[in-house]
Design an enzyme around this catalytic site. Structure first.
Site, mmCIF file in Angstrom:
data_model
loop_
_atom_site.group_PDB
_atom_site.id
_atom_site.type_symbol
_atom_site.label_atom_id
_atom_site.label_comp_id
_atom_site.label_asym_id
_atom_site.label_seq_id
_atom_site.Cartn_x
_atom_site.Cartn_y
_atom_site.Cartn_z
ATOM 1 N N GLY A 126 49.380 40.929 39.196
ATOM 2 C CA GLY A 126 49.212 42.424 39.224
ATOM 3 C C GLY A 126 50.630 42.916 38.370
ATOM 4 O O GLY A 126 51.149 42.241 37.727
ATOM 5 N N PHE A 172 46.372 49.882 42.511
ATOM 6 C CA PHE A 172 45.176 49.343 41.735
ATOM 7 C C PHE A 172 44.002 50.377 41.997
ATOM 8 O O PHE A 172 43.070 50.005 42.421
ATOM 9 C CB PHE A 172 44.783 47.974 42.363
ATOM 10 C CG PHE A 172 44.120 47.088 41.257
ATOM 11 C CD1 PHE A 172 44.780 46.851 40.201
ATOM 12 C CD2 PHE A 172 42.891 46.794 41.312
ATOM 13 C CE1 PHE A 172 44.085 45.996 39.273
ATOM 14 C CE2 PHE A 172 42.080 45.793 40.545
ATOM 15 C CZ PHE A 172 42.861 45.574 39.247
ATOM 16 N N CYS A 182 45.140 45.685 35.877
ATOM 17 C CA CYS A 182 46.535 45.257 36.042
ATOM 18 C C CYS A 182 47.469 45.925 35.471
ATOM 19 O O CYS A 182 48.675 45.791 35.532
ATOM 20 C CB CYS A 182 46.548 43.771 35.736
ATOM 21 S SG CYS A 182 45.865 43.487 33.952
ATOM 22 N N LYS A 236 35.000 30.355 38.778
ATOM 23 C CA LYS A 236 34.700 30.873 40.135
ATOM 24 C C LYS A 236 35.211 32.536 39.914
ATOM 25 O O LYS A 236 36.009 32.931 39.909
ATOM 26 C CB LYS A 236 35.626 30.295 40.966
ATOM 27 C CG LYS A 236 35.427 30.391 42.550
ATOM 28 C CD LYS A 236 35.027 31.698 43.168
ATOM 29 C CE LYS A 236 35.966 32.416 43.745
ATOM 30 N NZ LYS A 236 35.751 33.733 44.262
ATOM 31 N N GLU A 241 47.718 34.994 36.064
ATOM 32 C CA GLU A 241 47.710 36.382 35.735
ATOM 33 C C GLU A 241 47.590 37.237 36.726
ATOM 34 O O GLU A 241 46.504 37.494 37.452
ATOM 35 C CB GLU A 241 46.306 36.677 34.700
ATOM 36 C CG GLU A 241 46.432 35.846 33.458
ATOM 37 C CD GLU A 241 47.394 36.238 32.455
ATOM 38 O OE1 GLU A 241 47.965 37.412 32.485
ATOM 39 O OE2 GLU A 241 47.797 35.400 31.518
ATOM 40 N N GLU A 257 51.727 47.509 43.840
ATOM 41 C CA GLU A 257 50.529 47.743 43.179
ATOM 42 C C GLU A 257 49.432 48.298 44.022
ATOM 43 O O GLU A 257 49.085 47.863 45.021
ATOM 44 C CB GLU A 257 50.127 46.350 42.473
ATOM 45 C CG GLU A 257 48.805 46.372 41.330
ATOM 46 C CD GLU A 257 48.101 45.089 40.916
ATOM 47 O OE1 GLU A 257 48.016 44.421 41.875
ATOM 48 O OE2 GLU A 257 48.026 45.108 39.958
HETATM 49 P P1 NAD Z 1 42.170 38.657 44.582
HETATM 50 O O1 NAD Z 1 43.673 37.796 44.320
HETATM 51 O O2 NAD Z 1 41.750 39.100 45.941
HETATM 52 O O3 NAD Z 1 41.132 37.538 44.207
HETATM 53 C C1 NAD Z 1 40.932 36.965 42.883
HETATM 54 C C2 NAD Z 1 40.129 35.765 42.943
HETATM 55 O O4 NAD Z 1 40.712 34.771 43.504
HETATM 56 C C3 NAD Z 1 38.926 36.138 43.568
HETATM 57 O O5 NAD Z 1 37.883 35.242 42.615
HETATM 58 C C4 NAD Z 1 38.826 35.684 44.929
HETATM 59 O O6 NAD Z 1 37.745 35.235 45.423
HETATM 60 C C5 NAD Z 1 39.806 34.460 44.640
HETATM 61 N N1 NAD Z 1 40.775 34.150 45.822
HETATM 62 C C6 NAD Z 1 41.361 35.148 46.689
HETATM 63 N N2 NAD Z 1 42.172 34.320 47.511
HETATM 64 C C7 NAD Z 1 41.987 33.009 47.204
HETATM 65 C C8 NAD Z 1 42.589 31.971 47.752
HETATM 66 N N3 NAD Z 1 43.529 31.935 48.805
HETATM 67 N N4 NAD Z 1 42.547 30.635 47.032
HETATM 68 C C9 NAD Z 1 41.713 30.787 45.734
HETATM 69 N N5 NAD Z 1 41.148 31.721 45.295
HETATM 70 C C10 NAD Z 1 41.307 32.878 46.093
HETATM 71 O O7 NAD Z 1 42.186 39.567 43.437
HETATM 72 P P2 NAD Z 1 41.205 40.880 43.257
HETATM 73 O O8 NAD Z 1 41.393 41.846 44.426
HETATM 74 O O9 NAD Z 1 39.923 40.374 43.036
HETATM 75 O O10 NAD Z 1 41.889 41.481 41.761
HETATM 76 C C11 NAD Z 1 42.793 42.409 41.877
HETATM 77 C C12 NAD Z 1 44.187 41.894 41.418
HETATM 78 O O11 NAD Z 1 43.981 41.099 40.116
HETATM 79 C C13 NAD Z 1 45.125 42.862 41.117
HETATM 80 O O12 NAD Z 1 46.316 42.373 41.541
HETATM 81 C C14 NAD Z 1 45.459 42.885 39.694
HETATM 82 O O13 NAD Z 1 46.399 43.345 39.218
HETATM 83 C C15 NAD Z 1 45.073 41.461 39.228
HETATM 84 N N6 NAD Z 1 44.714 41.330 37.861
HETATM 85 C C16 NAD Z 1 45.392 40.829 36.981
HETATM 86 C C17 NAD Z 1 45.127 40.543 35.428
HETATM 87 C C18 NAD Z 1 45.942 39.999 34.646
HETATM 88 O O14 NAD Z 1 45.364 39.715 33.679
HETATM 89 N N7 NAD Z 1 47.321 39.994 34.946
HETATM 90 C C19 NAD Z 1 43.867 41.112 35.101
HETATM 91 C C20 NAD Z 1 42.920 41.913 36.232
HETATM 92 C C21 NAD Z 1 43.321 41.879 37.607
#
Ligand code: NAD
Length: 497
Positions: free
Chosen positions: A256, A391, A288, A180, A254, A389
């Site tokens: 933030g 970002f 991240c 997804k 994984e 964070e």
């Molecule tokens: P997000 O949490 O909004 O979304 C991530 C994914 O989860 C998307 O596919 C989204 O559609 C889905 N999602 C959102 N709400 C959900 C729910 N309630 N149930 C199930 N799925 C849901 O994050 P984002 O804005 O896409 O990405 C930024 C974040 O990702 C930052 O916090 C960043 O640090 C983190 N990140 C972490 C790593 C790591 O490896 N630790 C790598 C990249 C990004």
């Protein structure tokens, strides 16, 4: 993909076929540089998610489970070659979708090929171990087995890298996957399906359901998954973990970070300042592992701050597809608004704005979602600016005096993803790296990653590991088999050891 109206439109990829979602809902994906929609994506619902899991389960039981490691490896190597051959095209698509500069997105496509090769090499070497027990009349071994069907939920900032980390390991280990991608950056994952098909993977081994949080939620709540690997925010991660808990589906999180990059006075200050600069402004700070808190020892504080503050406004912002552009747009409008809110609150918290602090505009930037490289100095670690964070391209510089103070500040957030240490004193480097409560520590470098390194966080940055052998083992389980070859009949009431 089919052309409908004027925009390319993508369906779901389930069981080796492109299928429309069961409901009529579609959504546009926007190019953050032009602010125009450039493709339309299907919104999958719970029934589409269930179909994808069923297709993956069918493929697992009927073909993939019985496919030799040698063959899995061959397919993954072939896929890696196809990805390498398409790296520029994939990079261009990603840049169009999330506004990251082309050198980074093309690099991430090549990284995807690299990580596919890394795990392809493991596929025929997953042989478990023979375990000598205390008794001589039994033979015991632990076989490594795949989990079955795994769900992979991905964020928008580095889709190809995350897809590689998760899917390459899961497939090499013998699992089938349902991916997804983020609603803000789905296209490269969908295009990747075509390469999976061309490489010759059996239908159903790799499936993609697109959509927003509702689709992610449906996947997190679904029956029939053996693990979920999630990358994203802590807020969504907690919801996914709670939903998965109801079906006892294990998760990898994984999340933030608010990573400290610590410069000691004895460091090579030129290299350290450049490392700090790259740590926050690379990828427009949308990573991240961004080194978003820069801790600088007071004796060299002014020198380091001056270096960074003078250099930041010279960063070349522009069309992310152009090779010379150094910083692209923020990936999407909600993220743009979030960053601007944080900048506003940092100003009111009393941090000193040294440069940036607003939207970047100019002829070359058009209507794009650009933010000026922003530096705040004299930040206290208890400010929101230092704790949460952001970002985005916003650096918080915090002074410190002693090593102990640096360690306390560095560990003084709820996160624990990465840390950077800049010093020429090897004893100090080792002492401080041991004291860091983070999954990654860089010494005299920052934001350098490789397929071989285990990657992941502690505390609110999550749990579980991606990349490296650890990343592979997340998608396997040990099955212990004990064979008794004693001629004696056992005493039914005694414990056998
Ligand atoms: P997000 O949490 O909004 O979304 C991530 C994914 O989860 C998307 O596919 C989204 O559609 C889905 N999602 C959102 N709400 C959900 C729910 N309630 N149930 C199930 N799925 C849901 O994050 P984002 O804005 O896409 O990405 C930024 C974040 O990702 C930052 O916090 C960043 O640090 C983190 N990140 C972490 C790593 C790591 O490896 N630790 C790598 C990249 C990004």
């Amino acid at each position: 993909m089919e052309k409908s109206d004027r925009l390319p439109s993508y369906d779901l990829y389930i069981g080796g076929r492109w299928v429309p979602s069961s409901g009529p809902e579609r959504f546009p994906t926007f190019n953050p540089f032009t602010r125009q929609p450039w493709a339309t994506i299907s919104q999958a619902d719970a029934s589409d998610v269930a179909s994808a899991i069923a297709a993956a389960r069918h493929a697992y039981e009927t073909t993939w489970r019985g496919t030799s490691g040698l063959e899995r490896g061959r397919l993954l190597f072939k896929l890696a070659d196809l990805v390498d051959g398409s790296a520029e095209r994939i990079g261009n698509l990603e840049t169009t979708d999330n506004g990251k500069v082309i050198r980074e997105t093309t690099g991430q496509a090549r990284y995807l090929a690299r990580v596919l090769r890394f795990y392809a090499g493991y596929a025929d070497k997953l042989w478990g171990k023979v375990i000598p027990l205390d008794r001589g009349d039994v033979f015991d071994y632990a076989a490594l087995e795949p989990l079955g069907v795994v769900g992979l939920i991905i964020a928008w900032n580095s889709p190809m890298a995350m897809l590689g980390n998760k899917a390459a390991a899961a497939l090499a280990a013998g699992n089938c996957v349902v991916v997804k991608p983020s609603e803000h950056a789905s296209v490269t994952t969908l295009e990747f399906c075509k390469l999976v098909e061309e490489a010759g993977f059996p239908a159903g081994v790799f499936n993609v359901v697109t959509g927003d949080a509702r689709t992610g939620d449906a996947l997190a709540k679904a029956e029939g998954l053996d693990k979920i690997s999630f990358t994203g925010s802590g807020t969504a991660g907690r919801l996914v973990a709670a939903a998965a808990g109801r079906t006892l589906t294990p998760v990898i999180m994984e999340l933030g970070g608010k990573s400290p990059n610590i410069i000691f006075a004895d460091a090579d200050l030129k290299k350290a300042s450049t490392g700090a600069f790259a740590g926050i402004f690379g990828a427009t700070g949308q990573t991240c592992i961004a080194g978003s808190r820069l801790l600088v020892q007071r004796i060299v504080y002014d020198e380091v701050v001056t270096h960074i503050v003078e250099r930041a406004p010279a960063i070349r912002l522009g069309d992310p597809r152009m090779a010379e552009t150094e910083m692209g747009t923020v990936a999407n409008e909600p993220q743009f608004n979030r960053i601007m809110d944080y900048i506003g609150s940092a100003k009111s918290e009393g941090a000193t704005l040294m440069t940036g602090g607003g939207r970047a505009t100019g002829e070359a930037l058009g209507d794009g979602l650009f933010i000026q490289p922003t530096v705040f100095a004299e930040v206290r670690n208890d400010m929101r600016l230092a704790q949460e964070e952001i970002f985005g391209p916003v650096l918080a510089i915090i002074p410190f005096d002693t090593e102990e103070e640096a360690i306390t500040i560095a560990n003084g957030t709820s996160y624990g993803l990465a840390s950077g240490i800049w010093t020429q004193d090897i004893n100090r480097a080792m002492r401080v790296s041991r004291a860091m409560r983070s999954g990654l520590v860089w010494i005299n470098t920052y934001r350098a990653v490789a397929a071989q390194m285990p990657f992941g966080g502690v505390k609110d940055s999550g749990f579980g590991r991606e990349r490296g052998e650890e990343g592979l083992m997340e998608f396997m389980t040990a099955k212990n088999v004990m064979i008794n070859y004693s001629d004696d009949e056992r005493d039914p009431f005694a414990i056998q050891t």
